[in-house]
Structure formats: C-alpha cells, structure tokens
Design an enzyme around this catalytic site. Structure first.
Site, PDB file in Angstrom:
ATOM      1  N   TYR A 172      -1.553  -0.804  10.093  1.00 38.09           N
ATOM      2  CA  TYR A 172      -1.244  -1.374   9.266  1.00 38.09           C
ATOM      3  C   TYR A 172      -0.550  -0.839   7.966  1.00 38.09           C
ATOM      4  CZ  TYR A 172      -4.012  -0.998   4.023  1.00 38.09           C
ATOM      5  OH  TYR A 172      -3.450  -1.228   2.786  1.00 38.09           O
ATOM      6  N   SER A 210       0.930  -1.113   0.156  1.00 41.21           N
ATOM      7  CA  SER A 210      -0.134  -0.239  -0.321  1.00 41.21           C
ATOM      8  C   SER A 210       0.472   1.509  -0.386  1.00 41.21           C
ATOM      9  CB  SER A 210      -0.595   0.334   1.622  1.00 41.21           C
ATOM     10  OG  SER A 210      -1.398   1.077   1.176  1.00 41.21           O
TER      11      SER A 210
HETATM   12  P1  NAP Z   1     -12.187  -5.635  -0.473  1.00 43.73           P
HETATM   13  O1  NAP Z   1     -12.839  -4.484  -1.735  1.00 43.73           O
HETATM   14  O2  NAP Z   1     -12.732  -5.201   0.997  1.00 43.73           O
HETATM   15  O3  NAP Z   1     -12.236  -7.127  -0.591  1.00 43.73           O
HETATM   16  C1  NAP Z   1     -11.529  -7.596   0.949  1.00 43.73           C
HETATM   17  C2  NAP Z   1     -11.603  -8.998  -0.067  1.00 43.73           C
HETATM   18  O4  NAP Z   1     -10.450 -10.093   0.384  1.00 43.73           O
HETATM   19  C3  NAP Z   1     -12.965  -9.929  -0.178  1.00 43.73           C
HETATM   20  O5  NAP Z   1     -12.893 -10.732  -1.289  1.00 43.73           O
HETATM   21  C4  NAP Z   1     -12.976 -10.362   1.327  1.00 43.73           C
HETATM   22  O6  NAP Z   1     -14.104 -12.286   1.054  1.00 43.73           O
HETATM   23  C5  NAP Z   1     -11.523 -10.962   0.943  1.00 43.73           C
HETATM   24  N1  NAP Z   1     -11.071 -11.388   1.768  1.00 43.73           N
HETATM   25  C6  NAP Z   1     -11.029 -10.292   3.624  1.00 43.73           C
HETATM   26  N2  NAP Z   1     -10.121 -10.853   4.764  1.00 43.73           N
HETATM   27  C7  NAP Z   1      -9.955 -12.049   4.518  1.00 43.73           C
HETATM   28  C8  NAP Z   1      -8.983 -13.293   4.831  1.00 43.73           C
HETATM   29  N3  NAP Z   1      -8.715 -13.286   6.213  1.00 43.73           N
HETATM   30  N4  NAP Z   1      -8.685 -14.180   4.493  1.00 43.73           N
HETATM   31  C9  NAP Z   1      -8.913 -14.205   2.504  1.00 43.73           C
HETATM   32  N5  NAP Z   1      -9.622 -13.170   2.011  1.00 43.73           N
HETATM   33  C10 NAP Z   1     -10.020 -12.221   2.893  1.00 43.73           C
HETATM   34  O7  NAP Z   1     -10.466  -5.034  -0.187  1.00 43.73           O
HETATM   35  P2  NAP Z   1      -9.841  -3.989  -1.163  1.00 43.73           P
HETATM   36  O8  NAP Z   1      -9.488  -2.829  -0.836  1.00 43.73           O
HETATM   37  O9  NAP Z   1      -9.621  -4.953  -2.614  1.00 43.73           O
HETATM   38  O10 NAP Z   1      -8.352  -4.556  -0.867  1.00 43.73           O
HETATM   39  C11 NAP Z   1      -7.102  -5.526  -1.027  1.00 43.73           C
HETATM   40  C12 NAP Z   1      -6.194  -5.730  -0.942  1.00 43.73           C
HETATM   41  O11 NAP Z   1      -5.802  -4.466  -1.813  1.00 43.73           O
HETATM   42  C13 NAP Z   1      -5.522  -5.438   0.262  1.00 43.73           C
HETATM   43  O12 NAP Z   1      -4.161  -6.027   0.941  1.00 43.73           O
HETATM   44  C14 NAP Z   1      -5.382  -3.985   1.100  1.00 43.73           C
HETATM   45  O13 NAP Z   1      -4.056  -3.273   2.152  1.00 43.73           O
HETATM   46  C15 NAP Z   1      -5.269  -3.782  -0.664  1.00 43.73           C
HETATM   47  N6  NAP Z   1      -4.881  -2.177  -0.745  1.00 43.73           N
HETATM   48  C16 NAP Z   1      -6.141  -1.406  -0.439  1.00 43.73           C
HETATM   49  C17 NAP Z   1      -5.978  -0.434  -0.974  1.00 43.73           C
HETATM   50  C18 NAP Z   1      -7.827   0.684  -1.269  1.00 43.73           C
HETATM   51  O14 NAP Z   1      -7.475   1.202  -1.000  1.00 43.73           O
HETATM   52  N7  NAP Z   1      -8.760  -0.440  -0.663  1.00 43.73           N
HETATM   53  C19 NAP Z   1      -4.778   0.866  -0.862  1.00 43.73           C
HETATM   54  C20 NAP Z   1      -3.279  -0.077  -0.944  1.00 43.73           C
HETATM   55  C21 NAP Z   1      -4.052  -1.775  -0.813  1.00 43.73           C
HETATM   56  P3  NAP Z   1     -14.577 -12.272   2.619  1.00 43.73           P
HETATM   57  O15 NAP Z   1     -15.020 -11.464   3.262  1.00 43.73           O
HETATM   58  O16 NAP Z   1     -15.169 -13.809   1.581  1.00 43.73           O
HETATM   59  O17 NAP Z   1     -13.383 -12.945   3.278  1.00 43.73           O
END
Ligand code: NAP
Length: 257
Positions: free
Chosen positions: A162, A149
């Site tokens: 985080y 991130s």
């Molecule tokens: P998201 O849209 O909330 O999706 C999260 C996904 O992860 C869902 O499919 C959820 O499904 C699954 N999940 C959650 N906890 C889990 C676990 N313990 N084991 C397996 N699956 C799990 O999140 P996102 O924003 O795409 O984030 C994905 C990645 O991008 C993360 O590493 C986050 O730190 C990184 N990131 C995001 C942002 C942002 O602005 N969105 C920025 C920087 C980095 P279930 O509920 O079915 O488990």
C-alpha cells in the site's frame, strides 16, 4: 485536544469541486471544508446509501452538494461522475482524488498477484483515469489534490505494498503538474495516521495507537479536519504559486525519502 476555532473563509465561492471516496472519513471532511468555503461539491463513493447520507449531512450544513455513486475502478461510473457534474454545474475547478484500498497486510513478497493488481488499480490507476475524464472540463486556475500517505515515504510492515502505491502518487504529482501546467496546479497531501474506518486496524489497538502517537512530535493522531484544511489550502488560490508538491500532514513524523 483543545478544539481550535478556525474562522472559515470563502476561498471556493463560485467553484465546483469533485472529491472521490467522500462519504466518510478524510474525503467527507474535505468535501465539507470546501463546501463550507463556498464550493458546490460533488460527493461520491461505492454505495448509494452512503452517498445519500453524506449529501443529507452536508445539506444540513448549508452546503450546495450533489451525490453520485462512483466506484473509482468502474469506467462507466467514473465517466458518469464527470458527466453528471458538468451537466449540473457546467465546469470543474477542483478534483480531489482520495480513494484507496489496503486489502492485505502480507509482506510484499507474499502478496498475491490479484491483490497487487487491486492496489495499483484503485490507488494509482483510478486516480489517473478520473483525471483523464475530468481534465477536458477543468478551468484555467483549477487544481488537483491527490491523497497519498506518510507510508509513501516509509512503507511499513503490514502496509508495505500500500505504501509503495502511495509513493507512486508523489511521482504522479510531479508528472501531472508538468503535464497540466500552467492552467491546472497538481499537488498532494501525505496524511499521518487518522482514526477512520480505513485505519481502524492501527488506531483502535491502544498499544499500536500509543506507539503511533509517540512517533509524532505533537503527541496525537491527525484528524480528518487537519487533512481537509491542508487540502483546502493546496486547492485554493492561497497556493496559487505551488504545484507539483506534496505537503506532509503527519504531526512531525519523519518523512524524508
Ligand atoms: P475511510 O474513512 O475508510 O473512508 C473511505 C471512503 O472511501 C468511504 O466514503 C468509502 O465509501 C469510499 N470508498 C472506498 N473504496 C472506494 C472505491 N473503490 N471507490 C469509491 N469510493 C470508495 O478512509 P480514510 O481513512 O478517510 O481514507 C481516505 C484516504 O486517505 C485514502 O486514500 C487513504 O489511503 C488516505 N490515508 C488515510 C490515512 C488514515 O490514517 N486514515 C492515512 C494516510 C492516508 P463506500 O464504502 O460507500 O465506497
């Protein structure tokens, strides 16, 4: 934003890709992109219903996809994810480690020990353990992408601890790249802010959202497709001479350590 028309190539024809936490958001878009480029993709997350829905959506796009429930901090489910993938497709070419948690907005010095443990366990340790299980099945020419991130470069209030776990992934990328070379490349992307469920507490507040947009040079939040395109590049042979690197995909938000 004008939607850019990208001609999707077929860089992953004959390849097998596992994406953790891939039933929505960035992970789903990564699975979709790799699948549209010819990979057989294995999607996973904690809830069977979400896995089933993601599989249906990807199938509807003509993607060869298999779904396995896997909470990344559950050792049996991690092992099952790898075993089922190998039983179904015989090998692993790409692993994208995407799962993360951000359970607290507390300052670091006020963060409970149980929350610190959860952050390390899901954001760092589980990534390592998934790769320990996957590594014996990874092919020559295979590739790992870790999802860090922008906050890994500049841990901000409300996401400070985080952010620190995401900084650890930058080091993990370097260390694993050395350990897994020359057969497997290990790279990382550091997304900026993307309006997903995970980032809802930032991006759904119009004032905060505007402030974040203004921090970028491109005057917008990222999209899940932006992250998928960068991940697919690093996972593909187009990045055959790149390993141990982190690509910041944050619209120009400053990212020097
Ligand atoms: P998201 O849209 O909330 O999706 C999260 C996904 O992860 C869902 O499919 C959820 O499904 C699954 N999940 C959650 N906890 C889990 C676990 N313990 N084991 C397996 N699956 C799990 O999140 P996102 O924003 O795409 O984030 C994905 C990645 O991008 C993360 O590493 C986050 O730190 C990184 N990131 C995001 C942002 C942002 O602005 N969105 C920025 C920087 C980095 P279930 O509920 O079915 O488990």
């Amino acid at each position: 934003m004008e939607k850019m028309k990208t001609k999707i190539g077929q860089r992953f024809e004959g390849k097998v890709a596992i994406v953790t936490a891939s039933t929505q958001g960035i992970g789903f878009s990564i699975a979709e992109r790799l699948g549209l480029e010819g990979a057989s993709v294995v999607v996973s997350s904690r809830r069977q219903k979400n896995v089933d829905e993601a599989v249906e959506k990807l199938k509807a796009r003509g993607i060869e996809v298999y779904g396995v429930v896997c909470h990344v901090s559950n050792s049996e489910q991690r092992k099952n994810l790898i075993d089922k993938t190998v039983q179904k497709y015989g090998k692993i070419d790409v692993v994208v480690s995407n799962a993360a948690a951000n359970p607290s907005v507390d300052n670091i010095l006020e963060t409970k020990e149980s929350v610190l443990d959860k952050l390390w366990e899901i954001n760092v340790k589980s990534a390592i353990l998934v790769l320990q299980d996957a590594a014996p099945h990874m092919q020559k020419g295979s590739s790992v992408v870790l999802i860090s991130s922008i906050t890994g470069y500049l841990p901000q209030a409300s996401m400070a601890m985080y952010g620190v776990t995401k900084t650890a992934l930058l080091g993990l990328t370097k260390a694993l790249a050395a350990e897994m070379a020359p057969d497997t490349r290990v790279n990382c992307i550091a997304p900026g802010f993307v309006p997903t469920h995970f980032a809802d507490f930032i991006t759904s507040n119009p004032t905060v959202r505007k402030a974040v947009e203004e921090k970028t040079l491109l005057n917008r939040l990222g999209t899940t497709e932006d992250m998928a395109a960068a991940t697919a590049f690093l996972a593909s042979n187009d990045a055959a001479y790149i390993t141990g690197e982190t690509l910041v995909v944050a619209g120009g938000i400053p990212s020097r350590l």
